[in-house]
Design a protein around this motif. Structure first.
Motif: not given
Length: 696
Positions: A55-68
C-alpha cells in the motif's frame, strides 16, 4: 439445553435481545489517552504488514506522479506564453536582440521577464512540444489514479480483515467473561460496544488511514517540489504547518472528551431502548409510557449535547485550515508575481507553485478535518479495549481432571460463597445428591437457591470448601473437585431448563438440537415427543421447520418452555437442573412432563428449584434454604412433621390469613390436602406402573 463452555455467557452463539435480568450499572471507566489508544488500534494491523508495505509503495507512486503533474502543466503554460510572446516580436530576430531592444526602450521589467522564456521571435506556439507535454500530463494522472485505486483497494482489504479479527476477539472475550460482568453491565451498553463502537472503528480506519497516508506523502512531495522551484515561496508556505498544528491540538484537546462522552451516552441510550422495547408490554400495563419517554428524552438530549459539542468543536478545524491556506495563497500570489516581474521565475513556475500551495494546504486541511473522525474512532476503540481488558474468569487447569462418564454423585463439602466480599451469602454448606435422586431446593426469594445452581455449573467458583463429582454412591478418594475439571467437561454433563425460555433465531428443530447438533431426526422427534412438543408442532405451518425469531413470538409461553425441556431431554445429561421449568405450562401438561422426566432419572441426579411445593412432594430430598444456609432437609412428610420452615412455606401456599377488619371477609383457616403427583396422574387415566418414579 446441554451445558457447554459457551453457557457462561448466557447466549453462546448470539445474544438475544430482551430476555433475562438486566443490571442497572452503567459503565464509566476512565478512558485511555488518545495516543496509547491510537497506537493500540494501529497494532490491530500488525499481521498485515506485507500488504501495508505494498500500500505504501503504491501510495508513493501515486503521490509522486500527482506531484509531478503541476510542474508539467507549468511547462505547458511556459510553452503557450512563450509562443504568445514570440508572436509579438518580429521574425528573424534573435531572443537576445529582442531583450536588448526592450532595454534600450527602457522596458527593463519586460526584458527581465522574457529573459526566463525559451522562444523564437515570430515562431508562435510550438504545438508539437505542447502536445507532448499534455500527453505526458495525461499519462501521469492516469497512472497516479491507477496506483491510488490499487492502494485504496488493498488497504480496504487490510482494514476489513482487521475489523473481522477485532470482532472475533470481542466475541471470544464475551465468552470468557465471568457471569459477574453481565450482572453489572446493561446488555444494551454491551451490545453498543460490540456493534456500534466496532462499526465506528471500522469506518474511521476506512476513511482516514488511506487519506492520512496520501496527505502526509503529498505534503512531503509538494514541499520538495516547492523548494526546487523557489525556496523563498516554500518558506512562506511552511508557515502553514505550525499554524495547522496549533489549531489542531487546541481543538482536539477539547473535542476528545466530548467524543468519549458521545459514545458513552450512546451506549446508555441503547441500553434504555433495548430495555424498554423488550419490556414494552410491561411498560404499557403499568402505564409508564410517560416516565419512559421522559427518561428517553433526557438520555437522548445527553447524546445530542455530547454529539453536537464534539462535532461543532472538531468542525472548527476545517474552516480554520481553509482560512490559513487562503492567507498563504494570497502571500504566494503576490510574492510570486513580484518574482516573475523581476525575472527570477517564469510564469509557468509561478502557476505550478500556486497549484502546489493548494496541494500543500489541502492535505493539511484534510488532516485537520479528519481529527474529528480520528477522535471519534479512538473514543470507540477505548470502549472496545475496555471490554477486551476486563478480567476474565479463571482459566481451566492444565491438565484438567476428568470424572467417569457415569458420574452423577454431586456433593457440597463445607462450601462458602459470597457475591460481595463483605456480605456472606453461603457459609459452610454441605449436602449430597446421589445418583438417580431428585433434590428439591425451596426457600424464600434471595435464600440462595439459584446461587447453588450457579456454583454447580461453575458460573461462579466457591470461596471455600469444594464441590465434587463422583460415579460412586459414597464419597471416596475417587471424587473429583469440579474446579479441577474443565468447564466444557463439567457443563457437557449438565442440562438446564430455566424459567426464562431462552430460544434462538432458527427453526424449532435447530432449537431442540442446540445441545446436540449431531442428533439424528429420530432422536429429535423422540425428545420432542417426550416433552409434548410433537403434540403442537404439527399444527404449525412448517412443523419442525417453523422459524422462530429471537422472541419466538409465534409460540405461546408454555410452548416455548416445552421446546427448552425437549432440548434438555435430547442432551441426555448426567445432571439435570430445573429452575421452575414447568411454571408456564398447564397442570395436566406439567404432570405429563413429570412423567417423561422420570425416564431421565435412572443413574442421573436432578436438582429442582421450585416455588410450587406441590410439584416436589415426591422428591427424594428437599432442602429448605434461608439466608444462604440449609435450615432443614428431608422428605416431604418428614419436613411437615417437623413443623419448621418447610411447614411454614407449605402452609403459606395453601392457607390464607386475611385481616377481618381490613378485608371484611371470612378467614380461610386451612386447605385440603394436596394430592400427590401419582394421584393426579392416576386421575389422568395413566396406570401407576407406567410412570415409574415421579419424583420430579
Amino acid at each position: 439445553m446441554s451445558g457447554s463452555s459457551n453457557t457462561q455467557t448466557a447466549a453462546p452463539r448470539r445474544m438475544p435481545v430482551g430476555r433475562g435480568p438486566m443490571g442497572q450499572v452503567a459503565p464509566g471507566e476512565k478512558a485511555q489517552n488518545f495516543g496509547p489508544s491510537a497506537k493500540r488500534l494501529l497494532g490491530t494491523l500488525r499481521t498485515d504488514v506485507p500488504q501495508l508495505i505494498v500500500v505504501l509503495v503504491f501510495a508513493v507512486l501515486s503521490v509522486g506522479l500527482s506531484v509531478i503533474g503541476p510542474k508539467l502543466l507549468g511547462e505547458a503554460t511556459n510553452v503557450v506564453f512563450a509562443g504568445f510572446v514570440s508572436l509579438q516580436t518580429p521574425a528573424g530576430m534573435t531572443k537576445q536582440q529582442v531583450i536588448d531592444g526592450l532595454i534600450a526602450q527602457g522596458n527593463q521589467q519586460q526584458a527581465d521577464m522574457i529573459s526566463t522564456m525559451d522562444f523564437v521571435p515570430g515562431a508562435g506556439i510550438d504545438f508539437s512540444q505542447l502536445g507532448m507535454i499534455v500527453m505526458a500530463v495525461l499519462l501521469v494522472y492516469v497512472f497516479a489514479s491507477i496506483f491510488g485505486w490499487l492502494q485504496a483497494r488493498i488497504l480496504n482489504g487490510v482494514v476489513q480483515r482487521a475489523m473481522n479479527r477485532l470482532r472475533l476477539h470481542v466475541e471470544e472475550k464475551v465468552h470468557r467473561l465471568p457471569l459477574s460482568y453481565f450482572d453489572k453491565v446493561q446488555r444494551g451498553e454491551l451490545l453498543s460496544r460490540v456493534t456500534n463502537d466496532v462499526d465506528n472503528i471500522g469506518q474511521t480506519m476506512q476513511q482516514t488511514l488511506s487519506q492520512v497516508v496520501i496527505s502526509l506523502l503529498t505534503v512531503i512531495g509538494v514541499l520538495v517540489m516547492m523548494f526546487l522551484i523557489s525556496p523563498l515561496l516554500a518558506v512562506i508556505a511552511l508557515v502553514t504547518i505550525p499554524l495547522t498544528l496549533v489549531v489542531t491540538v487546541l481543538v482536539a484537546k477539547r473535542s476528545q472528551k466530548l467524543f468519549v462522552a458521545q459514545w458513552k451516552a450512546t451506549g446508555i441510550l441503547n441500553a434504555r431502548v433495548e430495555e424498554t422495547y423488550s419490556g414494552h408490554s410491561v411498560v404499557k400495563v403499568f402505564g409508564h409510557q410517560k416516565e419512559v419517554e421522559a427518561a428517553f428524552r433526557d438520555e437522548n438530549e445527553e447524546v445530542y449535547r455530547a454529539s453536537f459539542g464534539a462535532q461543532f468543536i472538531s468542525g472548527i478545524i476545517m474552516p480554520a485550515m481553509m482560512f490559513i491556506g487562503n492567507l498563504v495563497y494570497v502571500a504566494i500570489a503576490v510574492v510570486g508575481g513580484l518574482q516573475v516581474a523581476a525575472g527570477l521565475m517564469s510564469i509557468g513556475d509561478v502557476q505550478a507553485f500556486i497549484q502546489y500551495s493548494r496541494q500543500f494546504t489541502q492535505p493539511l486541511s484534510q488532516l485537520g478535518s479528519m481529527a474529528n473522525l480520528l477522535q471519534s474512532g479512538v473514543a470507540s476503540a477505548e470502549r472496545v479495549f475496555e471490554l477486551l481488558d476486563e478480567a476474565e474468569e479463571t482459566p481451566d487447569p492444565d491438565p484438567a481432571e476428568t470424572a467417569p462418564e457415569s458420574a452423577s454423585h454431586l456433593a457440597f463439602q463445607d462450601v462458602s460463597f459470597r457475591y460481595v466480599a463483605d456480605k456472606p451469602l453461603i457459609e459452610d454448606l454441605s449436602l449430597e445428591a446421589h445418583p438417580g435422586s431428585t433434590v428439591a431446593i425451596v426457600g424464600p426469594t434471595g435464600a440462595g437457591k439459584t446461587t447453588l445452581v450457579n456454583l454447580i455449573m461453575r458460573f461462579y467458583d466457591v470461596d471455600a470448601g469444594r464441590i465434587t463429582l463422583d460415579a460412586s454412591t459414597d464419597l471416596g478418594a475417587g471424587a473429583v473437585d469440579t474446579r479441577t475439571m474443565s468447564r466444557d467437561d463439567l457443563r457437557a454433563r449438565t442440562g438446564m431448563v430455566l424459567q426464562d425460555t431462552w430460544l434462538f433465531a432458527g427453526t424449532i428443530r435447530e432449537n431442540i438440537a442446540y445441545g446436540r447438533p449431531d442428533a439424528t431426526e429420530e432422536e429429535i422427534v423422540e425428545a420432542a415427543t417426550a416433552a409434548y412438543v410433537d403434540r403442537f408442532v404439527h399444527a404449525l405451518p412448517d412443523g419442525y421447520e417453523t422459524m422462530l425469531d429471537d422472541e419466538a413470538t409465534n409460540l405461546s409461553v408454555g410452548e416455548r418452555q416445552l421446546v427448552t425441556i425437549a432440548r434438555a431431554f435430547l442432551a441426555d445429561p448426567r445432571i439435570l437442573i430445573l429452575d421452575e421449568a414447568t411454571s408456564s405450562v398447564d397442570t395436566r401438561t406439567e404432570l405429563l412432563i413429570q412423567r417423561a422426566m422420570s425416564r431421565l432419572r435412572a443413574d442421573r441426579t436432578a436438582f429442582v428449584i421450585a416455588h410450587r411445593l406441590s410439584t416436589i412432594r415426591d422428591a427424594d430430598l428437599i432442602l429448605v434454604m434461608e439466608n444462604g444456609s440449609i435450615v432443614e432437609q428431608g422428605s416431604h412428610d418428614e419436613l411437615l412433621r417437623a413443623r419448621g420452615a418447610y411447614w411454614r412455606l407449605y402452609n403459606a401456599q395453601f392457607e390464607a390469613a386475611i385481616d377481618d377488619e381490613e378485608a371484611q371477609v371470612p378467614v380461610l383457616v386451612g386447605a385440603p390436602p394436596i394430592p400427590t403427583v401419582g394421584e393426579l396422574i392416576a386421575d389422568e387415566g395413566i396406570e401407576a406402573g407406567e410412570t415409574g418414579s415421579t419424583s420430579m
